[in-house]
Design a protein around this motif. Structure first.
Motif, PDB file in Angstrom:
ATOM      1  N   SER A   1       6.155  -4.990  -2.651  1.00 51.03           N
ATOM      2  CA  SER A   1       4.723  -4.799  -2.410  1.00 51.03           C
ATOM      3  C   SER A   1       4.520  -4.166  -1.047  1.00 51.03           C
ATOM      4  N   ALA A   2       5.345  -3.176  -0.738  1.00 51.76           N
ATOM      5  CA  ALA A   2       5.290  -2.572   0.592  1.00 51.76           C
ATOM      6  C   ALA A   2       4.020  -1.746   0.773  1.00 51.76           C
ATOM      7  N   ARG A   3       3.651  -1.592   2.035  1.00 50.62           N
ATOM      8  CA  ARG A   3       2.513  -0.706   2.325  1.00 50.62           C
ATOM      9  C   ARG A   3       2.965   0.737   2.174  1.00 50.62           C
ATOM     10  N   VAL A   4       4.154   1.039   2.672  1.00 51.53           N
ATOM     11  CA  VAL A   4       4.693   2.390   2.516  1.00 51.53           C
ATOM     12  C   VAL A   4       6.103   2.291   1.941  1.00 51.53           C
TER      13      VAL A   4
ATOM     14  N   LEU B   1       1.860  10.534   7.776  1.00 55.06           N
ATOM     15  CA  LEU B   1       1.466   9.470   6.845  1.00 55.06           C
ATOM     16  C   LEU B   1       1.855   8.095   7.399  1.00 55.06           C
ATOM     17  N   LEU B   2       3.049   8.027   7.984  1.00 57.05           N
ATOM     18  CA  LEU B   2       3.508   6.737   8.522  1.00 57.05           C
ATOM     19  C   LEU B   2       2.597   6.276   9.650  1.00 57.05           C
TER      20      LEU B   2
ATOM     21  N   GLU C   1      -0.691   5.003   8.270  1.00 54.77           N
ATOM     22  CA  GLU C   1      -0.552   3.670   7.688  1.00 54.77           C
ATOM     23  C   GLU C   1      -0.157   2.632   8.728  1.00 54.77           C
TER      24      GLU C   1
ATOM     25  N   ALA D   1       4.097   9.766  -6.598  1.00 56.34           N
ATOM     26  CA  ALA D   1       4.044   9.712  -5.132  1.00 56.34           C
ATOM     27  C   ALA D   1       2.703  10.202  -4.598  1.00 56.34           C
ATOM     28  N   ASP D   2       2.315   9.636  -3.455  1.00 56.76           N
ATOM     29  CA  ASP D   2       1.132  10.106  -2.752  1.00 56.76           C
ATOM     30  C   ASP D   2       1.484  11.311  -1.895  1.00 56.76           C
TER      31      ASP D   2
ATOM     32  N   ASN E   1       1.409   0.485  -1.739  1.00 56.00           N
ATOM     33  CA  ASN E   1       0.171   1.169  -1.395  1.00 56.00           C
ATOM     34  C   ASN E   1       0.386   2.678  -1.367  1.00 56.00           C
ATOM     35  N   LYS E   2       1.353   3.136  -0.565  1.00 47.91           N
ATOM     36  CA  LYS E   2       1.625   4.566  -0.442  1.00 47.91           C
ATOM     37  C   LYS E   2       3.083   4.807  -0.783  1.00 47.91           C
TER      38      LYS E   2
ATOM     39  N   PHE F   1       7.535  -2.078   4.854  1.00 49.64           N
ATOM     40  CA  PHE F   1       7.911  -0.667   4.932  1.00 49.64           C
ATOM     41  C   PHE F   1       9.344  -0.562   4.421  1.00 49.64           C
TER      42      PHE F   1
ATOM     43  N   GLY G   1      -2.757  13.226  -8.317  1.00 51.24           N
ATOM     44  CA  GLY G   1      -3.544  13.244  -7.106  1.00 51.24           C
ATOM     45  C   GLY G   1      -2.724  13.203  -5.837  1.00 51.24           C
ATOM     46  N   GLY G   2      -1.421  13.116  -5.965  1.00 51.40           N
ATOM     47  CA  GLY G   2      -0.591  13.103  -4.775  1.00 51.40           C
ATOM     48  C   GLY G   2      -0.401  14.499  -4.233  1.00 51.40           C
ATOM     49  N   GLN G   3      -0.034  14.562  -2.962  1.00 52.01           N
ATOM     50  CA  GLN G   3       0.179  15.856  -2.337  1.00 52.01           C
ATOM     51  C   GLN G   3       1.651  16.224  -2.537  1.00 52.01           C
TER      52      GLN G   3
ATOM     53  N   VAL H   1       2.713   1.869  10.151  1.00 49.46           N
ATOM     54  CA  VAL H   1       3.918   1.077   9.916  1.00 49.46           C
ATOM     55  C   VAL H   1       5.035   1.444  10.880  1.00 49.46           C
TER      56      VAL H   1
ATOM     57  N   GLU I   1       8.825  -9.003   0.346  1.00 49.08           N
ATOM     58  CA  GLU I   1       7.682  -9.089   1.252  1.00 49.08           C
ATOM     59  C   GLU I   1       7.755  -8.079   2.396  1.00 49.08           C
ATOM     60  N   ALA I   2       8.685  -7.143   2.319  1.00 48.88           N
ATOM     61  CA  ALA I   2       8.785  -6.133   3.378  1.00 48.88           C
ATOM     62  C   ALA I   2       7.568  -5.211   3.339  1.00 48.88           C
TER      63      ALA I   2
ATOM     64  N   VAL J   1       6.097   7.711  -0.835  1.00 49.86           N
ATOM     65  CA  VAL J   1       6.532   9.039  -0.402  1.00 49.86           C
ATOM     66  C   VAL J   1       7.823   9.344  -1.151  1.00 49.86           C
TER      67      VAL J   1
ATOM     68  N   ARG K   1       4.632 -11.440   5.108  1.00 50.92           N
ATOM     69  CA  ARG K   1       5.486 -10.249   5.171  1.00 50.92           C
ATOM     70  C   ARG K   1       6.693 -10.456   6.074  1.00 50.92           C
ATOM     71  N   GLY K   2       7.225 -11.676   6.084  1.00 53.48           N
ATOM     72  CA  GLY K   2       8.476 -11.920   6.787  1.00 53.48           C
ATOM     73  C   GLY K   2       8.369 -11.871   8.298  1.00 53.48           C
TER      74      GLY K   2
ATOM     75  N   ILE L   1       9.277   4.727   0.858  1.00 52.97           N
ATOM     76  CA  ILE L   1       9.844   6.079   0.863  1.00 52.97           C
ATOM     77  C   ILE L   1      11.017   6.094  -0.110  1.00 52.97           C
TER      78      ILE L   1
END
Lengths: 270, 423
Positions: free
Chosen positions: B351-354, A261-262, A265, B391-392, B374-375, B300, A242-244, A267, B297-298, B377, A155-156, B356
């Protein structure tokens, strides 16, 4: 130019780069190997370093043509150690490196031809008794017989390491992209051949090597005792739902929901 | 004398499966009615077929065998029904041999890659019922993982030493050599990953003078003889060879363990950590500018689309969030963002985790590009757009306002944090 004055014993940092022949990812034409050319780029950018390139392999025309790609980066000569096909080059490289005794040896993480196991640097480090670092991205400084380097993480991300010289380092593919290879210097450079006895790698004969086939995609297997659950999983639409959804909220409330949420997670770096 | 009182409304709700209170009423009726099955005096389960089922809307008796209504019961009842069933526990007391696995344990937890490799180890250990093997996992430093037993681990060597924490390949290697000396595993398995398995596995196999199989993606069994298929020559060739002692396996090399639990018996090493010569000092992870991280590969990403009007504010928000910047195709075409920042099937697959998405309505190409996130927003004006469906968490409202509020919130938390540290 500080290291040159302070470190008079080794007038300058000598760097050996182990280069292999690569193939163009699309056309398959022989040329520079991507990671090895990044290693050459790293070595050339290091202040006060003298760079020598080393290749061990069959001295075919195709191989020489591929090696000229490195000469085109502004290198004068490459030493080509003549070896027969299917030779194990660990021993001969150990011998050569022992006699030339560089402070730093750079190599790509794995070769683009043959087994491509990425084992050679480890074998060399073990037989020479030198330190080894993997996933090198950049060399920050070299002083007092120690190099400060950055190592690539997924992930860099980067990690800073201090390693005692002499060392062998494998260069990651996220290191700086190699400069273009110019035609003129590539023709003018010399390839110096050194003949050495070769040890045939006998284990290699027992390997069955074939063209790579597409790996099967992993199926989503739902193990449930109830047929209803299995059916539901098989018939479920992928993604979505299923999202809010927060409508009619103030900007502050929305921001707080995102912030939560952040943090969940993990991040957000506060 | 008690009168049986009918509640026509409840009956009507019970017949009407689409009624919002249906499940609730059904649960109440179930509780009040006498049970349809009970344990007889001789230990036999007795059933009354007349009490099963319920009158349907057409006056026909309907028996629901799908468990739909039971599963839908309100409140805690529904959650209880979903609780994980207890898997059978498998113990191996006297293993014929040991398969050692050294998982990466990124963040102190088993990664999915680790689980795949453990699944492969399980295959090797369970292949011959006459010669049952045990899977040994080696964990360094500290861990947070709580589900070791579900991953197929019989024995666990936990080397608790703060010097083994983080990146310490030389110390770890010497401890693995101790394990080799004491337990002599039949095979050593490593995940072939950048997180450390690739390096440690190669170091160990070179030290043991074993030629490892690297980039293994499949095990093949031919008449009781193990062979493996490895990727070679930069994904260009496959090498089929007999299975050596040291194996570095790729992701998805085997199915992870899912059916049984294993005992996770701790194993103590008799030898203590020897003094090893350390030639690599770990100076710790480096702060990386998120803008310099490749989009693919970021971890967020803050991505902007047509809904973003004030791009300066957007860039500032990305800076404050320390997120990599992405953009939809419209934003790139309109010249607000460079082409290399375009997310989607036509740009970069991320392939970010979050992720937005600000003011992005979600074209199908864009949604394909963020499939592996993954998530997600979404901040958008339009509540009906595809991005909100994906969106989650979706905030319907003015994108600019929400971003500004988010930046303010983060600045506020940061200043609180720094005050806290100062105090």
């Amino acid at each position: 130019m500080k290291p040159r004055e302070s470190d008079k014993k080794s007038a300058s940092l000598s760097i050996s780069v182990l280069v292999s022949t690569g193939r163009h990812p699309i056309t398959g034409r022989p040329g520079r190997a991507d990671q090895d050319s990044r290693a050459v780029e790293l070595a050339m950018n290091l202040q006060g370093g003298s760079v020598s390139l080393l290749h061990a392999g069959q001295p075919t025309e195709e191989c020489k043509e591929a090696l000229r790609g490195y000469l085109g980066m502004g290198i004068d000569r490459i030493s080509l150690i003549e070896q027969s096909e299917h030779a194990d080059i660990t021993e001969v490289l150990t011998k050569t490196l022992k006699s030339s005794n560089p402070s730093l040896v750079l190599a790509g993480t794995k070769a683009e031809q043959g087994e491509g196991s990425g084992l050679l640097p480890f074998l060399l480090a073990e037989s020479l008794g030198w330190s080894l670092v993997s996933g090198l991205v950049s060399i920050e400084s070299v002083e007092n017989g120690q190099a400060t380097i950055l190592q690539a993480l997924p992930r860099g991300q980067r990690r800073r390491l201090k390693v005692r010289l002499p060392a062998i380092a494998t260069v990651d593919e996220s290191a700086e992209r190699a400069r273009q290879s110019a035609f003129g210097p590539a023709r003018r450079g010399t390839i110096e051949t050194i003949s050495e006895a070769s040890h045939i790698d006998e284990t290699l004969a027992s390997f069955e090597i074939k063209k790579a086939r597409v790996r099967p995609k992993r199926l989503k297997i739902v193990k449930s005792s109830s047929a209803r659950d299995r059916f539901k999983a098989a018939a479920a639409k992928s993604g979505g739902g299923g999202g809010q959804v927060l409508s009619d909220v103030s900007a502050q409330e929305g921001a707080e929901a995102i912030f939560k949420l952040l943090q969940e997670e993990n991040v957000l770096k506060l | 004398m008690s009168l049986t009182r009918k509640n026509p409304r409840l009956e009507w709700i019970a017949r009407n499966r689409l009624h919002p209170e249906h499940a609730q009423v059904m649960a109440e009726l179930d509780a009040s009615s006498s049970p349809s099955q009970w344990m007889g005096p001789n230990g036999l389960l007795r059933r009354d077929p007349h009490r099963v089922g319920r009158m349907g809307p057409n006056g026909l008796k309907r028996i629901d065998r799908s468990g739909l209504l039971a599963g839908q019961a309100y409140g805690s009842g529904g959650k209880q029904a979903k609780a994980e069933p207890q898997k059978p526990l498998i113990t191996i007391d006297d293993p014929a041999f040991i398969v050692a696995v050294v998982p990466d344990m990124a963040g102190g937890e088993l990664t999915s890659h680790d689980k795949d490799v453990l699944g492969m180890a399980r295959q090797l250990a369970d292949a011959d019922p006459q010669r049952q093997g045990a899977v040994l996992a080696v964990v360094f430093g500290s861990y947070r993982e709580t589900r070791f037993e579900h991953a197929g681990i019989d024995r666990l060597v936990f080397l608790e030493d703060e010097r083994l924490e983080g990146y310490s390949p030389e110390r770890r290697l010497s401890r693995l050599e101790d394990i080799e000396r004491e337990l002599t595993p039949e095979r050593w398995l490593f995940p072939d990953s950048q997180l450390g398995g690739a390096e440690l596995g190669r170091r160990l196999s070179v030290r043991l003078k074993e030629r490892p199989a690297t980039h293994v993606w499949q095990l093949l069994s031919e008449d009781g003889e193990w062979r493996c298929e490895c990727r070679g020559a930069r994904e260009r060739s496959d090498i089929v060879r007999s299975l050596p002692r040291c194996i570095l396996a790729l992701e998805e090399c085997a199915e992870p363990v899912s059916e049984n639990r294993y005992e996770v018996k701790p194993v103590e090493l008799s030898s203590t950590a020897p003094e090893t010569m350390i030639r690599i000092d770990n100076l710790g992870q480096v702060e990386v500018d998120p803008a310099s991280v490749a989009l693919g590969e970021a971890e967020f990403i803050l991505s902007g689309g047509n809904g973003v009007k004030n791009w300066d504010r957007f860039h500032n928000a990305a800076l404050q969030l320390r997120a990599a910047e992405g953009a939809s195709r419209v934003a790139v075409d309109n010249g607000f963002m460079p082409r290399e920042r375009q997310v989607g099937a036509t740009g970069t697959w991320v392939s970010a985790r979050v992720y937005i998405a600000v003011g992005i309505s979600g074209a199908i190409q864009h949604l394909q590009g963020i499939e592996r996130c993954n998530k997600v927003v979404a901040i958008n004006n339009d509540g009906g757009c595809d991005m909100v469906k994906r969106a989650d968490l979706a905030i319907i409202g003015d994108a600019e306002g929400v971003l500004e509020a988010l930046v303010e919130l983060i600045e506020q938390k940061r200043s609180e944090e720094s005050h806290h540290e100062a105090a």
